[in-house]
Scaffold this active site. Structure first.
Site, short mmCIF file in Angstrom:
data_model
loop_
_atom_site.label_atom_id
_atom_site.label_comp_id
_atom_site.label_asym_id
_atom_site.label_seq_id
_atom_site.Cartn_x
_atom_site.Cartn_y
_atom_site.Cartn_z
N CYS A 219 -21.74 -3.54 -10.04
CA CYS A 219 -22.91 -3.08 -9.27
C CYS A 219 -24.10 -3.98 -9.56
O CYS A 219 -24.89 -4.29 -8.66
CB CYS A 219 -23.24 -1.63 -9.61
N ASP B 177 -14.46 -15.48 -10.34
CA ASP B 177 -14.18 -14.83 -11.62
C ASP B 177 -14.72 -15.72 -12.74
O ASP B 177 -14.53 -16.94 -12.73
CB ASP B 177 -12.67 -14.60 -11.78
N HIS C 217 -15.18 -0.62 -11.45
CA HIS C 217 -15.53 -0.80 -10.02
C HIS C 217 -14.38 -1.56 -9.35
O HIS C 217 -14.06 -2.69 -9.74
CB HIS C 217 -16.84 -1.60 -9.96
N HIS D 109 -11.83 -3.81 -7.47
CA HIS D 109 -11.99 -5.21 -7.06
C HIS D 109 -10.63 -5.79 -6.74
O HIS D 109 -9.63 -5.46 -7.37
CB HIS D 109 -12.68 -6.03 -8.16
P1 AMP Z 1 -9.60 -6.54 -14.12
O1 AMP Z 1 -8.85 -6.93 -15.33
O2 AMP Z 1 -8.72 -6.40 -12.90
O3 AMP Z 1 -10.49 -5.35 -14.33
O4 AMP Z 1 -10.54 -7.79 -13.77
C1 AMP Z 1 -11.86 -7.90 -14.15
C2 AMP Z 1 -12.22 -9.34 -13.95
O5 AMP Z 1 -13.63 -9.46 -13.98
C3 AMP Z 1 -11.66 -10.28 -15.03
O6 AMP Z 1 -10.80 -11.25 -14.44
C4 AMP Z 1 -12.92 -10.91 -15.62
O7 AMP Z 1 -12.74 -12.27 -15.97
C5 AMP Z 1 -13.93 -10.72 -14.52
N1 AMP Z 1 -15.32 -10.69 -14.93
C6 AMP Z 1 -15.85 -10.01 -15.98
N2 AMP Z 1 -17.19 -10.22 -16.04
C7 AMP Z 1 -17.50 -11.06 -15.01
C8 AMP Z 1 -18.72 -11.64 -14.54
N3 AMP Z 1 -19.91 -11.40 -15.14
N4 AMP Z 1 -18.66 -12.46 -13.47
C9 AMP Z 1 -17.48 -12.70 -12.85
N5 AMP Z 1 -16.30 -12.17 -13.24
C10 AMP Z 1 -16.30 -11.36 -14.31
#
Ligand code: AMP
Length: 110
Positions: free
Chosen positions: A7, A30, A95, A97
């Protein structure tokens, strides 16, 4: 949700490398890419689970995947679309994704 990481990315409080933004979702790179192309598509309205997405959000996000694949040059070579749901999937951010991952051959399914 003010405390939610994604968010805060959507509102710009936390910086991100945006690839595409529509009325329904934001797509950004990512921060820890698992492949040369790794983008997250995130609905602008906080949703906890994929089944909470509206039909309009699902349609917009799926249409967006094709546009992002085109922009980032993986439309012809192919890519994966992944929702991680819950602990066994390794979900880190609540959230919902959609991961778009490509740019190199995938190394197996699981
Ligand atoms: P999940 O494991 O499906 O919840 O994926 C969460 C993803 O968010 C991971 O691949 C992280 O590398 C990515 N992530 C976490 N923080 C950030 C951020 N600030 N900007 C971009 N990606 C992020």
């Amino acid at each position: 949700m003010e405390t939610c990481l994604f968010c805060q990315i959507i509102t710009g409080k936390i910086p991100s490398e945006k690839v595409l933004e529509t009325a329904d979702f934001v797509a950004f790179k990512d921060i820890h890419p698992k492949a040369p192309v790794h983008v997250l598509l995130v609905p602008k309205t906080h949703r906890d689970r994929p089944e909470d997405l509206t039909a309009d959000e699902i349609t917009a996000m799926l249409a967006g995947t094709e546009e992002i694949a085109q922009i980032l040059g993986v439309k012809e070579t192919g890519y994966r679309l992944i929702f991680n749901v819950g602990a066994h999937a390794g979900q880190e951010v609540d959230h919902v994704h959609l991961h778009l991952i490509g740019g190199a051959p995938a190394k197996g399914m699981y």
